[in-house]
Design a protein around this motif. Structure first.
Motif, PDB file in Angstrom:
ATOM      1  N   UNK A 382       0.834  -1.205   0.000  1.00 35.38           N
ATOM      2  CA  UNK A 382       0.000   0.000   0.000  1.00 35.38           C
ATOM      3  C   UNK A 382       0.866   1.252   0.000  1.00 35.38           C
ATOM      4  N   UNK A 383       1.964   1.226   0.756  1.00 33.96           N
ATOM      5  CA  UNK A 383       2.880   2.373   0.806  1.00 33.96           C
ATOM      6  C   UNK A 383       3.640   2.509  -0.506  1.00 33.96           C
ATOM      7  N   UNK A 384       4.082   1.391  -1.072  1.00 31.90           N
ATOM      8  CA  UNK A 384       4.844   1.422  -2.327  1.00 31.90           C
ATOM      9  C   UNK A 384       3.964   1.751  -3.531  1.00 31.90           C
ATOM     10  N   UNK A 385       2.662   1.518  -3.407  1.00 26.63           N
ATOM     11  CA  UNK A 385       1.766   1.759  -4.526  1.00 26.63           C
ATOM     12  C   UNK A 385       1.819   0.677  -5.574  1.00 26.63           C
ATOM     13  N   UNK A 386       2.180  -0.535  -5.186  1.00 26.29           N
ATOM     14  CA  UNK A 386       2.283  -1.635  -6.140  1.00 26.29           C
ATOM     15  C   UNK A 386       2.293  -2.958  -5.379  1.00 26.29           C
ATOM     16  N   UNK A 387       1.969  -4.035  -6.076  1.00 24.59           N
ATOM     17  CA  UNK A 387       1.995  -5.362  -5.471  1.00 24.59           C
ATOM     18  C   UNK A 387       3.430  -5.777  -5.163  1.00 24.59           C
ATOM     19  N   UNK A 388       3.581  -6.658  -4.185  1.00 23.38           N
ATOM     20  CA  UNK A 388       4.886  -7.185  -3.783  1.00 23.38           C
ATOM     21  C   UNK A 388       4.868  -8.690  -3.956  1.00 23.38           C
TER      22      UNK A 388
END
Length: 444
Positions: A382-388
């Protein structure tokens, strides 16, 4: 074929026995042995080797089925090392990288005419170069007719009788030209460096195991190869890059480390978020390493009775999103979510600086002990703005060392069949909050 990886960490010592498919058959961790020395707590390198040999023998006895190990490689801490005599016996304990006795020396080196951005990392008290200058001034007798060996390489030196330094460890001294792949003589002279051994790249053969406890046990034979490994973070990243060659890595624990590789960064400046070093596999370019220690914030939580591991075990991190950019930003009695948010925002900033250094905006793979927490990975995504993405193999450094050992044999190990990958997606509501605040704060 069975091979062995050894990971010499600041806190834990790990050994893994890996088969021809790249699957770990046996892994065990114990606390890294430490000893008290007149100059402060450190590592007795001879005691360390004995502990490693005991673990290797234990693992081989459990799964070796009478077949000697084909090869061994070590990885681990980047800056620690020792002076050894002609018989390769250590002359003192290894000073831990975090020891602060060389703060003044680091400042002096930074301000000198010898300082250069070609080393990729600004001189700090953690760097080997600063420790050399301190030792030269306070324990000069150590440098008489001795050779410097990195602690991570020391077991391999003992087993083969061949002094060397792994290239990724040379690049952590603060005296190695990361682009030209050679020592910077002016810096070595200013730091008062001891005699240095030859430099070997990761995967190069050091030699064969000589007679000793490992051969006596049957765990190895005199045909067992010892292969150069190196610094744990790039070795772990290299394992993940066997699955995805362009992967960026987010290693999460009380020390957060992010990693990526750039083919274009010119080493014309230092970066406050990143260090630049030699990559494990790439012949050209630099590895970008961001390290963030937020253990003090975690310890503050624990001192108030907050069990961070219990929080990580929850199906979802509780609470509403907030925005903290550094430890100074945190409220006086920050809760667990606030600490984890602050760490995640710092990691995103490191990835942003990697992009400015030429690292491609590729998939992020999470690893490290805390990556086992799905709740934490959802917060990070959510913080990175992308899936991990996260691999099922949770010990990439020690397994990565074992895979380097296999490469030294000339074996190409495809371990992807034994490793699965799962994807953790952001919480859409949290993502919108963090994105809006991140852009407002850093792009204002």
């Amino acid at each position: 074929m069975i091979v062995c990886g050894v990971d010499i960490g600041t806190t834990n010592l790990k050994v893994s026995i890996v088969d021809e498919a790249g699957v770990s058959r046996w892994t065990r961790a114990i606390p890294t042995p430490r000893a008290s020395a007149p100059s402060g707590a450190g590592v007795d390198a001879a005691q360390l080797v004995r502990a490693i040999e005991d673990l290797i023998i234990e693992g081989w006895t459990s799964v070796g089925q009478g077949q000697p190990l084909s090869a061994i490689a070590t990885t681990g801490v980047g800056e620690d090392g020792i002076c050894v005599d002609r018989s390769l016996a250590p002359l003192d304990h290894a000073i831990p990288w975090y020891d602060r006795r060389a703060v003044a020396e680091a400042s002096e080196i930074r301000d000198s005419e010898a300082a250069t951005t070609r080393v990729g990392i600004e001189m700090e008290h953690t760097r080997t170069g600063a420790k050399w200058l301190w030792l030269r001034r306070h324990q000069p007798a150590l440098f008489s007719d001795s050779t410097w060996i990195a602690l991570t390489d020391y077991p391999s030196v003992v087993w083969t009788g061949r002094p060397f330094i792994s290239e990724t460890l040379a690049s952590r001294t603060g005296c190695y030209d990361v682009a030209q792949r050679d020592w910077i003589e002016g810096l070595l002279e200013f730091c008062g460096a001891p005699a240095l051994p030859e430099v070997l790249r990761a995967g190069e053969v050091v030699g064969r195991v000589q007679d000793g406890p490992l051969t006596s046990s049957g765990a190895v034979s005199t045909n067992t190869l010892v292969v150069a490994g190196g610094h744990d973070h790039p070795v772990a990243a290299a394992m993940i890059q066997r699955i995805d060659p362009t992967a960026r890595v987010d290693s999460i624990g009380t020390a957060n480390v992010v990693y990526g590789e750039s083919a274009t960064f010119p080493l014309d400046r230092f970066d406050k978020y990143l260090a630049f070093m030699v990559p494990v596999q790439a012949k050209l370019g630099v590895a970008c390493l961001g390290v963030f220690e937020f253990s003090s914030a975690v310890q503050a939580l624990q001192s108030r009775g907050v069990d961070i591991r219990a929080v990580l075990a929850l199906p979802k991190i509780s609470g509403e999103p907030r925005f903290f950019t550094s430890t100074k930003d945190l409220p006086g009695e920050a809760d667990a979510r606030a600490v984890l948010e602050m760490a995640g925002i710092t990691a995103r900033r490191m990835f942003d600086h990697m992009r400015l250094a030429g690292v491609r905006d590729t998939e992020i793979y999470a690893t490290g002990g805390w990556s086992r927490s799905r709740a934490l990975l959802e917060l990070r995504a959510s913080i990175f703005g992308r899936s991990i993405r996260v691999l099922s193999e949770q010990e990439p450094a020690v397994v990565g060392a074992a895979l380097l050992a296999a490469e030294g044999l000339g074996e190409s190990v495809d371990f992807s069949t034994g490793v699965t990958t799962r994807t953790i997606d952001p919480d859409p509501r949290w993502l919108a909050f963090y994105e809006e605040n991140y852009q407002a704060y850093f792009n204002a």
